[in-house]
Design an enzyme around this catalytic site. Structure first.
Site, short mmCIF file in Angstrom:
data_model
loop_
_atom_site.label_atom_id
_atom_site.label_comp_id
_atom_site.label_asym_id
_atom_site.label_seq_id
_atom_site.Cartn_x
_atom_site.Cartn_y
_atom_site.Cartn_z
N GLY A 13 13.44 35.55 47.32
CA GLY A 13 13.72 36.83 46.66
C GLY A 13 13.15 36.96 45.26
CB SER A 14 10.55 35.24 43.28
OG SER A 14 9.36 35.40 44.01
CG ASN A 15 7.52 39.61 45.15
OD1 ASN A 15 6.78 40.10 44.30
ND2 ASN A 15 7.13 38.61 45.94
CG MET A 90 8.78 35.80 55.93
SD MET A 90 7.14 36.41 55.44
CE MET A 90 6.75 35.26 54.13
NE ARG A 91 13.09 40.35 62.81
CZ ARG A 91 13.04 39.79 64.01
NH1 ARG A 91 12.88 38.49 64.12
NH2 ARG A 91 13.17 40.50 65.10
CG ASN A 112 4.28 43.77 53.27
OD1 ASN A 112 5.28 43.13 52.92
ND2 ASN A 112 3.25 43.20 53.85
CG HIS A 114 -0.43 39.95 52.86
ND1 HIS A 114 0.36 39.33 53.80
CD2 HIS A 114 -1.63 39.33 52.88
CE1 HIS A 114 -0.36 38.38 54.39
NE2 HIS A 114 -1.56 38.36 53.84
C1 GAR Z 1 5.67 36.33 48.63
O1 GAR Z 1 4.59 35.50 48.24
C2 GAR Z 1 5.17 37.48 49.48
O2 GAR Z 1 3.93 37.97 49.09
C3 GAR Z 1 5.08 36.80 50.81
O3 GAR Z 1 6.25 36.02 50.89
C4 GAR Z 1 6.60 35.60 49.59
C5 GAR Z 1 8.05 35.97 49.36
O4 GAR Z 1 8.51 35.41 48.16
N1 GAR Z 1 5.00 37.75 51.89
C6 GAR Z 1 4.28 37.56 52.98
O5 GAR Z 1 3.66 36.55 53.20
C7 GAR Z 1 4.32 38.72 53.96
N2 GAR Z 1 3.33 38.56 54.97
P1 GAR Z 1 9.83 35.93 47.49
O6 GAR Z 1 10.94 35.83 48.55
O7 GAR Z 1 10.08 34.95 46.36
O8 GAR Z 1 9.61 37.33 47.02
#
Ligand code: GAR
Length: 214
Positions: A13-15, A90-91, A112, A114
């Site tokens: 969940g850092s984003n 991730m779905r 999204n 990516h």
């Molecule tokens: C992030 O790097 C995001 O870009 C990636 O998962 C990570 C989630 O990190 N997303 C994907 O790969 C989607 N295909 P977070 O939970 O710390 O935000």
């Protein structure tokens, strides 16, 4: 105007935290109405709670995609949402789920982030595959979601260099820092002026539409 969003996450969940922090600092004119997580115990839940945001956990384990998505749709529909924001969710979202969140021009109100310069390295190992491939310039992409995986209209991209002494960890950390800057920026730009992207010049009917403005 202010936009109402739901954030969907599966992991740390850092984003989500970057978005909530930017909102708290007044840098993004948005309200997170709900954080929806498909993995019990995901770090995103603690972050949402820290910021006083409502959470829902809808585990997908043991359910068909359709069963799971029906629950997700019902939960999302309880709120007046302008956008659904995927932050490490991730779905893959089915065309059926997306069809519930269409804007007046036929685009989906789903965004999204990516971890690659799309269309390179789609999928769940964006940083890993770019690193393993040996790219010199890597990046991140924020895009509208469409029926294909990691494919919809590009809202923003940012690049970073692969440095000679990078490990996968240092490479990923540099990319993630950029994600945390670009995602709030995109949301603020949407809140201020709507969704904007370059028209694609391809035969792809889903993408070959004029620039969308809310
Ligand atoms: C992030 O790097 C995001 O870009 C990636 O998962 C990570 C989630 O990190 N997303 C994907 O790969 C989607 N295909 P977070 O939970 O710390 O935000």
């Amino acid at each position: 105007m202010s936009i109402n969003i739901a954030v969907l996450a599966s992991g740390r969940g850092s984003n989500l935290e970057a978005i909530l922090a930017a909102i708290a600092e007044g840098k993004v004119d948005a309200k997170v109405k709900l954080v929806l997580v498909n993995v019990p115990g995901a770090g995103a839940l603690d972050i949402a709670t820290k910021y006083g945001v409502a959470t829902t956990v809808i585990p997908n384990a043991g359910m068909t995609r359709k069963e799971h998505e029906e629950k997700v749709i019902a939960e999302l529909k309880k709120h007046e949402l302008d956008f659904i924001v995927l932050a490490g969710y991730m779905r893959v979202l089915s065309a059926d789920l997306l069809s519930h969140f269409k804007d007046s021009r036929g685009f989906f109100k789903v965004i999204n982030i990516h971890p690659s310069l799309l269309p390179a390295f789609p999928g769940i190992r964006g940083y890993e595959e770019a690193f393993e491939y040996g790219v010199k310039i890597a990046g991140v992409t924020v895009h509208l979601v469409d029926e294909k995986v990691d494919h919809g209209p590009i809202l923003a991209q940012a690049t970073f260099e692969r440095l000679p002494d990078d490990t996968l960890e240092s490479f990923k950390a540099r990319g993630l820092k950029i994600e945390h800057e670009i995602y709030p920026q995109v949301l603020q730009s949407i809140a201020k002026g709507g969704v904007s992207f370059f028209q694609r010049h391809t035969a792809d009917a889903t993408a070959d539409r004029e620039t969308a403005r809310r």
